[in-house]
Design an enzyme around this catalytic site. Structure first.
Site, PDB file in Angstrom:
ATOM      1  N   LYS A   9       1.019  -1.391  -0.263  1.00 38.01           N
ATOM      2  CA  LYS A   9       0.094   0.504  -0.183  1.00 38.01           C
ATOM      3  C   LYS A   9       1.103   0.938  -0.007  1.00 38.01           C
ATOM      4  CE  LYS A   9      -4.114  -1.688   2.350  1.00 38.01           C
ATOM      5  NZ  LYS A   9      -4.931  -2.391   3.493  1.00 38.01           N
ATOM      6  N   TYR A  49     -12.173  -2.898  -3.489  1.00 40.19           N
ATOM      7  CA  TYR A  49     -13.080  -3.334  -2.589  1.00 40.19           C
ATOM      8  C   TYR A  49     -14.308  -2.856  -2.361  1.00 40.19           C
ATOM      9  CZ  TYR A  49      -8.400  -2.265  -0.003  1.00 40.19           C
ATOM     10  OH  TYR A  49      -7.127  -2.221   0.895  1.00 40.19           O
ATOM     11  N   PHE A  57     -15.515   3.113   7.906  1.00 41.16           N
ATOM     12  CA  PHE A  57     -13.726   3.545   7.008  1.00 41.16           C
ATOM     13  C   PHE A  57     -13.999   3.516   5.820  1.00 41.16           C
ATOM     14  CE2 PHE A  57     -13.335  -0.904   8.200  1.00 41.16           C
ATOM     15  CZ  PHE A  57     -13.587  -1.380   6.985  1.00 41.16           C
ATOM     16  N   ASN A 112      -2.202  -0.215   7.278  1.00 39.77           N
ATOM     17  CA  ASN A 112      -1.855  -1.144   7.417  1.00 39.77           C
ATOM     18  C   ASN A 112      -0.199  -2.122   6.641  1.00 39.77           C
ATOM     19  OD1 ASN A 112      -3.775  -2.052   5.506  1.00 39.77           O
ATOM     20  ND2 ASN A 112      -4.338  -3.961   7.496  1.00 39.77           N
ATOM     21  N   HIS A 115      -1.725  -5.600   1.559  1.00 42.62           N
ATOM     22  CA  HIS A 115      -2.853  -6.533   1.132  1.00 42.62           C
ATOM     23  C   HIS A 115      -2.303  -7.854   0.518  1.00 42.62           C
ATOM     24  CE1 HIS A 115      -6.553  -7.680  -0.814  1.00 42.62           C
ATOM     25  NE2 HIS A 115      -5.908  -7.858  -1.997  1.00 42.62           N
ATOM     26  N   GLU A 126      -8.330 -10.706  -8.095  1.00 39.40           N
ATOM     27  CA  GLU A 126      -8.129  -8.585  -7.713  1.00 39.40           C
ATOM     28  C   GLU A 126      -6.635  -8.984  -9.436  1.00 39.40           C
ATOM     29  OE1 GLU A 126      -7.125  -9.708  -4.170  1.00 39.40           O
ATOM     30  OE2 GLU A 126      -8.892  -8.664  -3.312  1.00 39.40           O
TER      31      GLU A 126
END
Ligand code: GTP
Ligand code: MG
Length: 149
Positions: A9, A49, A57, A112, A115, A126
């Site tokens: 990320k 997502y 969020f 974080n 992914h 994906e």
């Protein structure tokens, strides 16, 4: 062979952790079959997502993911979807064990670092989303037999 989509990320790219994350998958014995650095887009992220659209969020997550380029990869190996997520650690770094990527390098769930696809079906979705032109198939002639029984 099973494949998974792993993404560093924007915080991971900016903090210079791309090499570290690649190293853990390489050292484990998995095979790299695709790799790219690219800016994300709202369109790609909404699709990536789509399961999280209704979460409180979601807006924050999209802004985070749009904050810089990401490094997307496809890794191949036995049971890699499950084991790949184990290398990443739990979603919330609070619960990520030391020795995992999130356990070792981050603190907040909203930053974080990485992914990993959560199932074989998600991985296929994906991979075709982020690599619409396909990924490589290649053989590691000598290494394969040193890793698999
Ligand atoms: P990914 O590998 O990124 O898909 O993480 P995951 O599968 O472990 O978790 P999930 O798909 O449920 O959530 C996707 C991402 O949304 C997470 O990796 C976090 O970056 C973010 N996220 C999840 N839960 C929260 C939360 O409670 N607060 C915030 N700020 N972000 C969250
Ligand atoms: Mg997820």
């Amino acid at each position: 062979e099973e494949r998974t989509y792993i993404m560093v990320k924007p915080d991971g790219v900016e903090r210079g952790l791309v090499g570290e994350i690649i190293k853990r998958f390489e050292s484990k014995g998995y095979k790299l079959v695709a790799l790219q650095l690219l800016p994300t887009s709202r369109e790609l992220l909404n699709e990536h997502y789509c399961d999280l659209k209704d979460k409180s969020f979601f807006g924050k997550l999209i802004n985070y993911m749009l904050s810089g380029p990401v490094v997307g990869m496809v890794w191949e190996g036995k049971d890699i979807v499950k084991t790949g997520r184990r290398l990443l650690g739990e979603t919330d770094p609070l619960n990520s064990a030391p020795g995992t990527i999130r356990g070792d390098y981050c603190i907040d769930v909203g930053k974080n670092l990485c992914h990993g696809s959560d199932s074989v079906v998600s991985a296929q979705r994906e991979i075709s989303l982020w690599f619409p032109n396909g990924v490589l198939s290649w053989e590691r002639h000598n290494v394969h037999k040193l890793i698999y029984e």
